[in-house]
Write an enzyme that holds these catalytic residues in place. Structure first.
Site, PDB file in Angstrom:
ATOM      1  N   ASP A 414       0.739  -1.271   0.085  1.00 29.39           N
ATOM      2  CA  ASP A 414       0.111   0.031  -0.015  1.00 29.39           C
ATOM      3  C   ASP A 414       0.802   1.201  -0.031  1.00 29.39           C
ATOM      4  O   ASP A 414       2.037   1.171   0.298  1.00 29.39           O
ATOM      5  CB  ASP A 414      -0.990  -0.069   1.371  1.00 29.39           C
ATOM      6  CG  ASP A 414      -2.057   0.957   1.208  1.00 29.39           C
ATOM      7  OD1 ASP A 414      -2.430   1.417   0.189  1.00 29.39           O
ATOM      8  OD2 ASP A 414      -2.728   1.076   2.333  1.00 29.39           O
ATOM      9  N   GLU A 417       2.426   4.746  -4.429  1.00 27.06           N
ATOM     10  CA  GLU A 417       2.441   5.509  -5.412  1.00 27.06           C
ATOM     11  C   GLU A 417       3.580   6.249  -5.853  1.00 27.06           C
ATOM     12  O   GLU A 417       3.907   6.612  -7.257  1.00 27.06           O
ATOM     13  CB  GLU A 417       1.305   6.655  -5.320  1.00 27.06           C
ATOM     14  CG  GLU A 417       0.039   6.010  -5.439  1.00 27.06           C
ATOM     15  CD  GLU A 417      -0.501   5.256  -4.030  1.00 27.06           C
ATOM     16  OE1 GLU A 417      -1.302   4.205  -4.005  1.00 27.06           O
ATOM     17  OE2 GLU A 417      -0.030   5.710  -2.989  1.00 27.06           O
ATOM     18  N   ASP A 492      -9.276   3.602  -1.979  1.00 24.19           N
ATOM     19  CA  ASP A 492     -10.195   4.128  -1.053  1.00 24.19           C
ATOM     20  C   ASP A 492     -11.538   4.707  -1.491  1.00 24.19           C
ATOM     21  O   ASP A 492     -11.835   5.847  -1.556  1.00 24.19           O
ATOM     22  CB  ASP A 492      -9.175   5.338  -0.323  1.00 24.19           C
ATOM     23  CG  ASP A 492      -8.047   4.740   0.392  1.00 24.19           C
ATOM     24  OD1 ASP A 492      -7.884   3.420   0.870  1.00 24.19           O
ATOM     25  OD2 ASP A 492      -7.245   5.597   0.722  1.00 24.19           O
TER      26      ASP A 492
END
Length: 830
Positions: A414, A417, A492
């Site tokens: 997670d 990015e 999300d």
């Protein structure tokens, strides 16, 4: 995107032929090469159907490196070129590529000369010091799909041909909605469909790029990037499936997943302490709600530091995981790319010593705030592994040993990015420096592949540490080709009906872009869904390749029993349906592994000639044979379902429908409208509580009538890599039907794998009770077997026989894993 000054590349005849700075194009049998003072162009057929267009502003090309493309050898190609004064033509067996030199414009046609794709005559290709753009002509009757993880409708032409404008720049987007762009995954690939004929374009650029699909100019599709070479691939069809097969041959295909990862997954931010995790497992088993995986979010760690455990919350993780395994649960743990900058913390000390972290432009190690900066004790900044450095990937992958040692089954990446807190951009400064596989570059070039390369480090690390087992990795961020390393979920999302509807087009778009193993957070990550919304989302999740409920720390619990006893009963049945269909689901995922074909398919992929489905994103196919039209709106009592051409059978009743029409079905909260394509084979099993219980259970084969059809069933142990060495079993299933009889034949198996002893149950919809049944089976040669007619209840307890109840014929016998033939003589044709 940077504003570009319009400059016609090779815009003067003198630049092409007459000046000292230009030379005539050269064809060496493989590549057409052209050079002048503005740069160098190469046009290369990689196969008859894949053409590479590569332009650099330099005198020659640099290293030919790609994070996405795994091979430029895509098959035999016999191409020829014809060079004239102001143009050149390359011909393959299926394509004609016209290169106009004054100014440079490129177009593609099929072998008969029908135009497929062409640069816009006015805008064409535009270059500046900082980037480029290419404008393609876009017809009103062309439909555009793909781009990976993108919001909006499935058909990116959008409403009234206004189209969408997308950016490719991986971004941490909390509470994204249908208007949010960009998101976490960048895939600069799209497919164009025109009256059933398809082609694709893949822009192999890791820089921030943009794609304007008829938005600013309705007749143009314009794409470009903020830097680097122009390097794109034209991928011919003519069918959409062939485009995807060729694109994934270019960029790679997903590994075959472990079977347990296809079961039901339960997650929350976060489940702790250990007693709560144990309660969760006990509750699933006590309530007899099937599940395979419990996920641990960052609160299992010591102050959010990767590769640690909070010893107060989890004093003995190895024993806990061992006990959960005894209940047939796996544990997957989150692992983010932000080790704390703290001396004495082994990942930090090792990374500093090995020079494995991302650098500032002055050569110092870049530090930034992520979760360790929010730790309840001793908060501090993080450093970031440079996953573009092969040595750093190797090192990071080795760190998973500590999690493997306690029995963790898979890893969840997670924040990759990469996300950085408390910055306007939400990520690293653009001038930080990466190794970039030995050719240093800043974040402008490497940012978009950070998550993909973290997935790679994780996948390769797990594969080295458990060399005989299939690695499972889930990631939030990735880039084209990232399907080789990890499954993807859509991040999300919010708990509302619009997010449920949007999730379908996002998942189908990812599938069309090479990522078959995808899912969204059931119930939405942020917010409080109603019981109805959660139940409907779970019904969609039955057919998501990756099926996981998840919620954030501020939301109420989102377990299947969290919305009252009435919803719990319905939710249990939905999850049971998932487990009943696992043989079919696993079979379709193996097809994705072999061919790149998505499991969750938009209707146009199977029916490209049907103009009624070009924009359909509220129905889908799972595999080729199962059509699902889930309920996506609150409180409705009727569902309109469009069935494409052909015959279809209601999955629940066997009722036959003629396709090419919209039908109107009454629906209740329990309803999941499902239809089997005529000739389809749906492989099923009895309900189990986890995938560990599957061996020895009957294989059920539901067969929809057709004059002729066939399917292949793939099986293996679901765990190891033995299938790579032939330890699998494939069998061909054939159906033929005429006015008097139906014949089902099963071939002898291919491969050395044999499942545990079990029953085989063939299920056929029929109008009338059969007149006669003949059954032949054997391991080596066919022999006749006597089958008695029984009631449905009696058949359950007998080793063989047949029954006919409510229009469904069921024939049961031991599965001998050899050839078999069933002949059913009937009184009337269906």
């Amino acid at each position: 995107m940077t504003v570009l000054v319009v400059v016609g590349l090779f815009c003067a005849v003198a630049n092409v032929l007459g000046a000292d700075t230009a030379s005539a194009p050269v064809w060496d049998g493989k590549t057409l090469l052209f050079h002048n003072s503005q740069g160098t162009l190469a046009v290369t057929p990689l196969s008859d159907d894949v053409i590479r267009i590569h332009f650099t502003k330099e005198d020659s090309f640099g290293r030919d490196h790609s994070y996405a493309v795994i091979t430029n050898i895509l098959g035999d190609v016999k191409a020829e070129a014809k060079i004239e004064a102001d143009s050149a033509v390359i011909k393959t067996a299926t394509l004609k590529v016209l290169i106009q030199l004054n100014p440079l414009r490129i177009s593609f046609a099929d072998a008969e000369g029908h135009n497929l794709d062409a640069d816009d005559p006015e805008r064409g290709m535009i270059f500046s010091d900082s980037g480029f753009s290419v404008s393609k002509r876009l017809g009103d009757d062309e439909h555009v799909y793909g781009f990976g993880e993108k919001n909006g409708r499935l058909d990116k032409r959008g409403w009234n041909l206004s189209g969408y404008n997308y950016a490719m720049w991986n971004t941490d987007t909390y509470m994204h909605d249908p208007s949010t762009d960009p998101l976490y995954v960048s895939v600069p690939f799209f497919m164009v469909l025109n009256h059933g004929r398809a082609h694709g374009i893949f822009l192999d650029s890791t820089w921030r790029s943009s794609f304007d699909v008829g938005h600013d100019h309705s007749k143009l599709l314009t794409f470009g990037a903020d830097g680097g070479d122009l390097d794109y691939y034209f991928i011919n069809g003519p069918t959409p499936k062939e485009v995807i097969e060729r694109y994934t041959a270019l960029t790679g295909r997903m590994p075959l997943p472990p079977l347990w990862s296809l079961g039901y997954n339960q997650c929350r931010y976060s489940y702790y302490p250990e007693s709560h995790v144990r309660w969760l497992a006990d509750t699933f088993r006590d309530k007899k709600i099937p599940a395979d995986v419990i996920w641990l979010d960052i609160d299992y760690q010591d102050n959010y530091k990767p590769f640690t455990w909070n010893s107060e919350r989890f004093p003995d993780p190895k024993k806990m995981i061992s006990d959960l395994e005894a209940q047939h649960f796996r544990v997957v743990c989150i692992l983010d790319p932000h080790p704390k900058a703290e001396k004495g913390y082994p990942p930090y000390d090792q990374g500093i010593k090995g020079n494995y972290f991302v650098k500032n432009s002055d050569g110092s190690v870049f530090e930034g705030p992520v979760w360790p900066s929010h730790a309840p004790q001793n908060p501090g900044p993080s450093v970031f592994p440079d996953f573009s450095n092969p040595a750093a990937r190797q090192w990071w992958g080795s760190l998973y040993q500590s999690l493997i040692d306690v029995g963790v089954a898979g890893i969840w990446n997670d924040m990759d990015e990469p996300s950085v807190f408390d910055t306007p951009s939400g990520t690293m400064p653009l001038d930080v420096v990466f190794d970039n596989e030995g050719q240093p570059a800043n974040a402008r070039e490497v940012h978009n592949v950070y998550g993909q390369q973290m997935s790679r480090a994780t996948y390769e690390g797990l594969s080295r540490l458990r060399p005989n087992d299939r690695a499972f990795v889930l990631t939030r961020a990735s880039f084209a080709g990232g399907q080789r390393y990890a499954a993807v979920w859509t991040g999300d999302s919010t708990s509302d009906w619009s997010s449920l509807r949007q999730s379908l087009s996002m998942l189908m778009g990812l599938g069309l872009s090479g990522f078959p193993f995808v899912g969204s957070d059931i119930g939405g990550f942020v917010g409080t869904p109603s019981g109805e919304l959660y139940t409907r989302w779970l019904q969609v999740g039955v057919f998501s390749p990756f099926m996981r409920s998840h919620s954030d720390s501020t939301s109420p619990s989102k377990e299947p029993w969290s919305f009252g006893s009435a919803n719990e009963i319905i939710n249990r049945r939905s999850i049971e349906l998932r487990y009943e269909l696992l043989p079919y689901i696993y079979n379709v995922m193996e097809q994705a592994h072999e061919t790149g074909m998505p499991a969750l398919r938009p209707l146009f992929l199977e029916f490209p000639e049907d103009k009624n489905v070009t924009g359909t994103d509220d129905e889908f196919l799972f595999g080729s044979d199962l059509l699902v039209a889930p309920v996506l709106h609150e409180g409705i009592t009727q569902q309109d379902v469009y069935l494409p051409q052909g015959d279809w059978y209601d999955y629940w009743t066997g009722k036959q429908y003629t396709g090419g029409q919209t039908i109107h079905l009454p629906v209740e909260i329990t309803s999941i409208p499902m239809f089997v394509r005529a000739g389809g084979f749906i492989f099923r099993q009895p309900v189990v509580q986890s995938t560990d219980e599957m061996p020895g259970n009957a294989l059920k084969v539901l067969i929809a009538p057709a004059k002729k059809s066939e399917s292949v069933l793939y099986e293996d142990d679901g765990k190891t890599l033995g299938y790579r060495n032939g330890d699998f079993m494939k069998r061909q299933f054939h159906q033929t039907q005429d006015e008097k009889r139906t014949t089902i034949e099963v071939s002898a198996p291919e491969g050395s794998y044999r499942p545990a002893q079990r029953d085989l149950m063939l299920e056929l919809w029929m109008d009338d009770k059969p007149k006669k049944i003949s059954f032949e089976a054997g391991q080596n040669s066919l022999r006749k077997m006597a089958l008695s007619e029984l009631t449905a209840d009696s058949l359950t307890n007998e080793p063989s026989g047949w029954s006919f109840t409510n229009g469904l014929l069921t024939v049961k016998s031991p599965d001998e894993f050899g050839p078999m033939r069933l002949t059913v003589e009937r009184g009337s044709s269906r």
